[in-house]
Design an enzyme around this catalytic site. Structure first.
Site, PDB file in Angstrom:
ATOM      1  N   HIS A 272      16.413  19.337  30.107  1.00 39.53           N
ATOM      2  CA  HIS A 272      17.230  18.120  30.052  1.00 39.53           C
ATOM      3  C   HIS A 272      16.372  16.937  30.478  1.00 39.53           C
ATOM      4  CE1 HIS A 272      20.548  15.306  30.640  1.00 39.53           C
ATOM      5  NE2 HIS A 272      21.226  16.129  29.872  1.00 39.53           N
ATOM      6  N   ASP A 329      24.800  22.858  26.800  1.00 39.61           N
ATOM      7  CA  ASP A 329      24.953  23.546  25.503  1.00 39.61           C
ATOM      8  C   ASP A 329      24.690  25.038  25.565  1.00 39.61           C
ATOM      9  OD1 ASP A 329      23.566  20.563  24.421  1.00 39.61           O
ATOM     10  OD2 ASP A 329      25.548  21.266  23.813  1.00 39.61           O
TER      11      ASP A 329
END
Ligand code: SDX
Length: 393
Positions: A272, A329
């Site tokens: 991320h 996700d």
């Protein structure tokens, strides 16, 4: 990095946007919407309650929530003329592409959305219409791809239930929705509702800063979300887990592949830009995975592979040294599967959840009277030189 640009949305020389919507602490894995921790909202709130909080800045009173919900319920129907647009799409058209174009075309049906001097009531109507119609457009893009009859929204159903009904009901039979499924969808949508200046929210803000209307700005955000490095990752994660499963489930082999510089393979759902520790949303979704699958009596081998993959990666120096942890996700697709959502609709689900955040970001940018976004650059190209005739090149 040379050539790196900063997206300056009008705060001169700060290189970043000032926003009061979402607070994100990447080091400590903190995420709050308007000051409320995501952990509390995911457990206690409804998705429309969170949508109201993000867009209007405060948790709604019961009267405010009732008015908000009834205004949205009134506008869930899509203009009959729009149905013919669906029929122009081949069954293989990707639902994200259909959704982006349908949302953009809403502005041709509702002229008040194009008027920058619209009244407060028209401003709210433009917002409520989009919140109301996106689930219908999303479900119809799926029905269109399946060549199934469209199911119309029901005014006596709450938001998540109505969406699931429009997605999966058929006119020929009664359709029962398990409350576990409704509550799991509610939680997932809340967890996706906003995430400060991510790729798609920045896209919505910069498109809106030219005074493009809300529907065009959101359509651009849907296109940005489609990418596999952003919202498309949830679909890519399941495709990756299925590939590992079909390859005999050898997780160590795939983790080694993800470290191989020659091979462009990436562990989708890992890493991320901001969270350099755990993603608090992934923590909540991972727990919800066990809970939902157990309540629905589903055993999904992808969950076992995902957990093994996470364990191996988190013990691996390559991933640890690069602060690569599961993101939002990584586990969400496993719950979507359990809810019966088809893989090609996973990113559409992300868009449904992110819609209130996009609207809140767009509204904040408009309310702040921010000037048009005009990113600058560091020029690294050729210095001045004279034209050379083609015969001499
Ligand atoms: C979302 O911004 C947001 O808030 C987004 C989001 C939201 O709610 O809006 O949180 C939603 O988009 C989550 C991210 C979903 N994407 C994926 O899961 C795709 C896989 N992840 C990567 O592509 C990547 O981690 C990103 C795009 C998410 C972040 O990219 P960064 O921070 O720019 O990291 P990078 O590409 O600079 O990589 C740093 C290093 C590189 O290795 P080195 O060059 O240092 O040797 O880490 C490696 C990368 O090769 N790396 C990975 C990896 N992610 C980064 N290696 C293997 N697998 C991965 N997933």
């Amino acid at each position: 990095k040379t050539g790196y640009i900063t997206l300056d949305f009008g705060y001169k020389n700060t290189g970043s946007t000032k926003s009061a919507i979402t607070y994100l602490d990447g080091e400590n894995g903190v995420l709050r919407y308007r000051g409320y921790p995501i952990e509390q909202l995911a457990e206690k709130a409804s998705f429309l309650e969170v949508a109201y909080l993000l867009i209007y800045g405060e948790l709604p009173t019961k009267a405010q929530l009732d008015n908000f919900q009834s205004s949205i319920t009134k506008h869930t129907l899509v203009h009959e003329d729009m149905k013919q647009f669906f029929e122009a799409y081949p069954a293989k058209a990707h639902p994200m592409g259909v959704l982006a174009s349908m949302v953009c075309s809403l502005s041709t049906f509702y002229p008040e959305s194009l008027n920058p001097n619209r009244s407060e009531a028209e401003f709210d109507l433009t917002i409520h219409r989009l919140l109301a119609k996106l689930p219908t457009l999303a479900a119809w893009s799926y029905k269109n791809a399946m060549r199934h009859p469209f199911m119309y929204p029901k005014n006596n159903m709450e938001y998540c239930e109505n969406f699931l009904y429009m997605m999966f009901a058929m006119p020929t039979e009664e359709y029962h929705i398990d409350p576990v499924v409704i509550s799991a969808l509610n939680k997932l949508l809340i967890l996706h509702a906003d995430h400060e200046q991510n790729c798609s929210a920045s896209t919505v803000r910069i498109v809106g800063s030219s005074q493009a209307n809300l529907y065009a700005s959101i359509s651009a955000g849907i296109s940005a979300l489609w990418g596999p490095l952003h919202g498309g990752a949830n679909q890519a994660v399941i495709e990756m887990l299925e590939k590992i499963h079909n390859d005999g489930g050898d997780v160590d082999k795939w983790v080694a592949k993800a470290k191989d510089k020659e091979d462009p393979f990436r562990l989708m759902g890992f890493g991320h830009r901001v969270y350099k520790n755990f993603d608090p949303r992934a923590t909540i979704i991972k727990k919800a995975c066990d809970d939902v699958l157990e309540k629905l009596g589903i055993v999904d081998p992808m969950l076992d592979i995902a957990k093994k993959l996470e364990k191996v990666a988190l013990e691996d120096d390559y991933f640890k040294s690069r602060n690569l942890y599961p993101n939002v996700d990584f586990y969400s697709g496993i719950i979507y599967r359990a809810l019966g959502i088809p893989t090609e609709m996973f990113t559409v689900m992300f868009a449904l959840g992110r819609l209130p955040g996009w609207i809140a970001q767009w509204k904040e940018m408009i309310s702040n009277g921010e000037p048009i976004g005009r990113p600058r650059q560091v020029y690294v190209g050729a210095t001045e030189r004279d034209y050379v005739d083609i015969e001499k090149r």
